[in-house]
Design a protein around this motif. Structure first.
Motif, PDB file in Angstrom:
ATOM      1  N   TYR A 135       0.686  -1.063   0.197  1.00  0.00           N
ATOM      2  CA  TYR A 135       0.101  -0.026   0.287  1.00  0.00           C
ATOM      3  C   TYR A 135       0.809   1.458  -0.055  1.00  0.00           C
ATOM      4  O   TYR A 135       0.510   1.837  -0.898  1.00  0.00           O
ATOM      5  CB  TYR A 135      -1.082  -0.231   1.052  1.00  0.00           C
ATOM      6  N   LEU A 136       2.290   1.304   0.560  1.00  0.00           N
ATOM      7  CA  LEU A 136       2.934   2.158   1.110  1.00  0.00           C
ATOM      8  C   LEU A 136       3.377   2.084  -0.328  1.00  0.00           C
ATOM      9  O   LEU A 136       3.447   3.409  -1.229  1.00  0.00           O
ATOM     10  CB  LEU A 136       3.968   1.923   1.906  1.00  0.00           C
ATOM     11  N   LYS A 146      10.493  -0.176   7.097  1.00  0.00           N
ATOM     12  CA  LYS A 146      10.839  -1.461   6.752  1.00  0.00           C
ATOM     13  C   LYS A 146       9.457  -2.403   6.093  1.00  0.00           C
ATOM     14  O   LYS A 146       9.831  -3.432   5.519  1.00  0.00           O
ATOM     15  CB  LYS A 146      10.533  -1.564   8.480  1.00  0.00           C
ATOM     16  N   ALA A 147       8.146  -1.472   6.546  1.00  0.00           N
ATOM     17  CA  ALA A 147       7.180  -2.447   5.738  1.00  0.00           C
ATOM     18  C   ALA A 147       7.648  -2.369   4.677  1.00  0.00           C
ATOM     19  O   ALA A 147       7.567  -3.162   3.020  1.00  0.00           O
ATOM     20  CB  ALA A 147       5.926  -1.451   5.411  1.00  0.00           C
ATOM     21  N   LEU A 148       7.881  -1.042   3.274  1.00  0.00           N
ATOM     22  CA  LEU A 148       8.338  -1.395   2.355  1.00  0.00           C
ATOM     23  C   LEU A 148       9.102  -2.083   1.620  1.00  0.00           C
ATOM     24  O   LEU A 148       9.758  -2.565   1.200  1.00  0.00           O
ATOM     25  CB  LEU A 148       9.052  -0.301   1.589  1.00  0.00           C
ATOM     26  N   TYR A 149      10.938  -1.597   2.929  1.00  0.00           N
ATOM     27  CA  TYR A 149      11.660  -2.926   2.398  1.00  0.00           C
ATOM     28  C   TYR A 149      11.334  -4.435   2.464  1.00  0.00           C
ATOM     29  O   TYR A 149      12.017  -5.183   1.345  1.00  0.00           O
ATOM     30  CB  TYR A 149      12.690  -2.429   3.875  1.00  0.00           C
ATOM     31  N   THR A 150      10.407  -4.898   3.571  1.00  0.00           N
ATOM     32  CA  THR A 150      10.084  -6.467   3.427  1.00  0.00           C
ATOM     33  C   THR A 150       8.815  -6.057   2.343  1.00  0.00           C
ATOM     34  O   THR A 150       8.659  -7.301   1.460  1.00  0.00           O
ATOM     35  CB  THR A 150       9.043  -6.337   4.261  1.00  0.00           C
ATOM     36  N   TRP A 151       8.008  -5.475   1.584  1.00  0.00           N
ATOM     37  CA  TRP A 151       7.100  -5.767   0.475  1.00  0.00           C
ATOM     38  C   TRP A 151       8.375  -6.230  -1.048  1.00  0.00           C
ATOM     39  O   TRP A 151       7.991  -6.889  -1.659  1.00  0.00           O
ATOM     40  CB  TRP A 151       6.539  -4.850  -0.168  1.00  0.00           C
ATOM     41  N   PHE A 152       9.291  -4.420  -1.287  1.00  0.00           N
ATOM     42  CA  PHE A 152       9.918  -5.334  -2.249  1.00  0.00           C
ATOM     43  C   PHE A 152      10.888  -6.097  -2.161  1.00  0.00           C
ATOM     44  O   PHE A 152      11.373  -7.007  -3.734  1.00  0.00           O
ATOM     45  CB  PHE A 152      11.117  -4.207  -1.868  1.00  0.00           C
ATOM     46  N   LEU A 207      -5.705   5.162  -3.056  1.00  0.00           N
ATOM     47  CA  LEU A 207      -5.492   4.900  -1.498  1.00  0.00           C
ATOM     48  C   LEU A 207      -7.248   5.166  -1.062  1.00  0.00           C
ATOM     49  O   LEU A 207      -8.423   4.700  -1.554  1.00  0.00           O
ATOM     50  CB  LEU A 207      -5.862   6.439  -1.236  1.00  0.00           C
ATOM     51  N   THR A 208      -7.558   4.381   0.281  1.00  0.00           N
ATOM     52  CA  THR A 208      -8.871   3.777   0.906  1.00  0.00           C
ATOM     53  C   THR A 208      -9.048   5.661   0.959  1.00  0.00           C
ATOM     54  O   THR A 208      -8.817   6.874   0.511  1.00  0.00           O
ATOM     55  CB  THR A 208      -8.534   3.673   2.226  1.00  0.00           C
ATOM     56  N   GLU A 209     -10.524   5.105   1.423  1.00  0.00           N
ATOM     57  CA  GLU A 209     -10.926   6.354   1.530  1.00  0.00           C
ATOM     58  C   GLU A 209     -10.981   7.499   2.845  1.00  0.00           C
ATOM     59  O   GLU A 209     -11.152   8.846   2.909  1.00  0.00           O
ATOM     60  CB  GLU A 209     -12.699   6.630   1.683  1.00  0.00           C
ATOM     61  N   ALA A 210     -10.838   6.791   4.043  1.00  0.00           N
ATOM     62  CA  ALA A 210     -10.190   7.466   4.892  1.00  0.00           C
ATOM     63  C   ALA A 210      -8.671   8.700   3.755  1.00  0.00           C
ATOM     64  O   ALA A 210      -8.557   9.718   4.660  1.00  0.00           O
ATOM     65  CB  ALA A 210      -9.770   6.684   5.515  1.00  0.00           C
ATOM     66  N   ASP A 211      -7.694   7.381   4.069  1.00  0.00           N
ATOM     67  CA  ASP A 211      -7.072   8.645   3.562  1.00  0.00           C
ATOM     68  C   ASP A 211      -6.976   9.097   2.262  1.00  0.00           C
ATOM     69  O   ASP A 211      -6.538  10.610   2.181  1.00  0.00           O
ATOM     70  CB  ASP A 211      -5.675   7.399   2.708  1.00  0.00           C
ATOM     71  N   LEU A 212      -7.454   9.227   1.380  1.00  0.00           N
ATOM     72  CA  LEU A 212      -8.296  10.409  -0.346  1.00  0.00           C
ATOM     73  C   LEU A 212      -8.760  12.018   0.647  1.00  0.00           C
ATOM     74  O   LEU A 212      -8.166  12.195   0.446  1.00  0.00           O
ATOM     75  CB  LEU A 212      -9.282   9.665  -0.707  1.00  0.00           C
ATOM     76  N   HIS A 213      -9.604  11.270   1.710  1.00  0.00           N
ATOM     77  CA  HIS A 213      -9.821  13.344   2.348  1.00  0.00           C
ATOM     78  C   HIS A 213      -9.167  12.983   3.578  1.00  0.00           C
ATOM     79  O   HIS A 213      -8.957  14.741   3.476  1.00  0.00           O
ATOM     80  CB  HIS A 213     -11.353  12.369   3.346  1.00  0.00           C
ATOM     81  N   ALA A 214      -8.397  12.852   4.305  1.00  0.00           N
ATOM     82  CA  ALA A 214      -7.481  12.950   4.741  1.00  0.00           C
ATOM     83  C   ALA A 214      -5.967  14.504   3.984  1.00  0.00           C
ATOM     84  O   ALA A 214      -5.731  15.209   4.551  1.00  0.00           O
ATOM     85  CB  ALA A 214      -6.175  12.426   5.444  1.00  0.00           C
TER      86      ALA A 214
END
Length: 454
Positions: A42-43, A128-134, A274-281
């Protein structure tokens, strides 16, 4: 004998309990790893990594895209976990240095087309999450893009050390970014992940973002990433939060604007997911950025024009208008645009084909984005559907419209539906017209630095 049976039973019971504990622990670790992978994916989408690290027709994240900059062309790198050609040998520390500090594993400096000054704001948890996914979610690709070749002094990567000292990097955020309140989350998205300022903030002669003019608009390789501050004349002060959410989600805000070019790509690959919450944020944060008025814009870009009442110019006789020097802007519009946008410029009832009045591209004080949209067309896909418009300056042996035709058409459109005749010349169109590249090697697909612009 009884004691032996008791001992065996106890051992078996203990083994079963231990096995259950190990299984439960393994399941918990698998669940945590899956959650980390999902977060990383997601990131990476929010960061729009695929846009610059994938060439047209190429494999995701394998690099090879040529990115035009005022100082030369930078070729994007392979960021798949391939150990020879990508980042497969990177440790998490190596990855963090590249992402947040612009340093490769070998210690060389990255060029700042990689928005590490923005990614510097990422939390440790998100790195860390980005590294793990890549490393575990991206397919390794054994492609080696050509090395970037820039003229002096750009060919000396150490020169980036001086640029880094002048540039103002974001400060790393702390805590769990998923738990931030709305405005803090919006700021995190805008300044770090979506790096909105990379395109929408003007730069000085050293190409460093002018933070005192944050999101006030900037020229970018033919396109203009407009002022998206809360200014009611120069920016998007008349947009509601829902307008901006609709634009980021679909690429279209009815009666406002539609995304094309690099912003269309940003919507397609990033913001529409993006999620609806992130779009509004994100929208809420952008809406409260301090207003910066624009010397060119004196009225909201989407407030100009009305439906045309001019008679239909069609005579019933089919005539080619390609590269004809004698056709007026009105005749060029009738032959090339009216079939979709309507004789009166109102577009379709559902606004799949947008109106040309109350349109921030036609009503803008600068004609850059209108010229580029006519030349390059629109090709945008989001989960909500596909939007397209043909490219009238398509790369071919015979241009559909000449530079003079496009200039006449732009002047007609802005005069009839927008902010007035801009007196665009054929020379201006020629300077903006993208030059075709020869698709011989992976590096031959050239893309301008993103102009993420409504």
């Amino acid at each position: 004998m009884a004691d032996s049976k008791y001992l065996v039973g106890s051992i078996l019971l203990g083994s079963a309990l231990l096995s259950g504990l190990f299984t439960e622990q393994a399941h918990a670790e698998d669940t945590q790893q899956a959650a980390l992978m999902a977060r990383g994916a997601y990131l990476a989408t929010a960061g729009d990594c695929v846009a610059c690290h994938t060439r047209p027709g190429g494999k995701p994240f394998a690099g090879g895209l040529e990115i035009a900059t005022p100082k030369g062309v930078v070729v994007s790198t392979n960021i798949t976990p391939d150990p020879q050609n990508g980042i497969g040998t990177y440790t998490q520390e190596d990855f963090e240095k590249a992402l947040r500090r612009g340093l490769r594993k070998d210690g060389a400096y990255l060029y700042p087309v990689m928005p590490y000054v923005s990614y510097a704001g990422l939390t440790d948890q998100d790195v860390k999450a980005l590294y793990t996914w890549f490393m575990h979610g991206v397919q390794p690709v054994a492609d080696k893009p050509p090395e970037t070749q820039m003229a002096f002094p750009g060919n000396i990567r150490m020169s980036m050390m001086a640029w880094n000292m002048l540039a103002e990097s974001e400060k790393p955020e702390t805590g769990d970014s998923a738990t931030y309140d709305k405005l803090r989350r919006g700021r995190y998205l805008a300044t770090a992940l979506e790096h909105c300022g990379t395109c929408h903030t003007p730069r000085n002669f050293m190409l460093v973002e002018q933070q005192d003019q944050y999101l006030a608009g900037s020229q970018l390789n033919g396109w203009f990433a407009p002022n998206i501050t809360s200014s009611s004349t120069g920016g998007i002060g008349d947009w509601s939060e829902d307008d901006l959410v609709a634009y980021l989600k679909t690429g279209h805000a009815k009666g406002r604007s539609q995304a094309a070019g690099p912003m269309g790509e940003a919507v397609e690959h990033s913001t529409s997911h993006l999620t609806e919450a992130d779009l509004h944020a994100l929208a809420a944060f952008i809406k409260q950025v301090p207003a910066h008025d624009d010397a060119v814009e004196h009225q909201a870009r989407d407030s100009f024009g009305q439906a045309a009442v001019e008679p239909d110019l069609r005579s019933g006789v089919v005539n080619r208008v390609d590269n004809q020097p004698d056709y007026s802007g009105a005749e060029l519009y009738d032959a090339n645009c009216a079939a979709c946008h309507g004789v009166n410029g109102a577009g379709t009832a559902d606004q799949y084909v947008p109106s040309l009045f109350a349109n921030s591209v036609v009503g803008a004080g600068r004609s850059d984005n209108l010229i580029m949209t006519i030349l390059e067309g629109v090709n945008r896909s989001t989960p909500s559907g596909h939007a397209s418009m043909p490219a009238f300056g398509a790369h071919s042996d015979v241009q559909r419209l000449s530079d003079k035709d496009v200039a006449r058409l732009v002047n007609y459109l802005t005069d009839r539906f927008g902010s007035g005749d801009h007196h665009v010349t054929a020379e201006q169109v020629g300077a903006a017209r993208p030059r075709p590249s020869t698709p011989a090697t992976p590096s031959d697909a050239t893309k301008p630095v993103s102009a993420h612009a409504p």
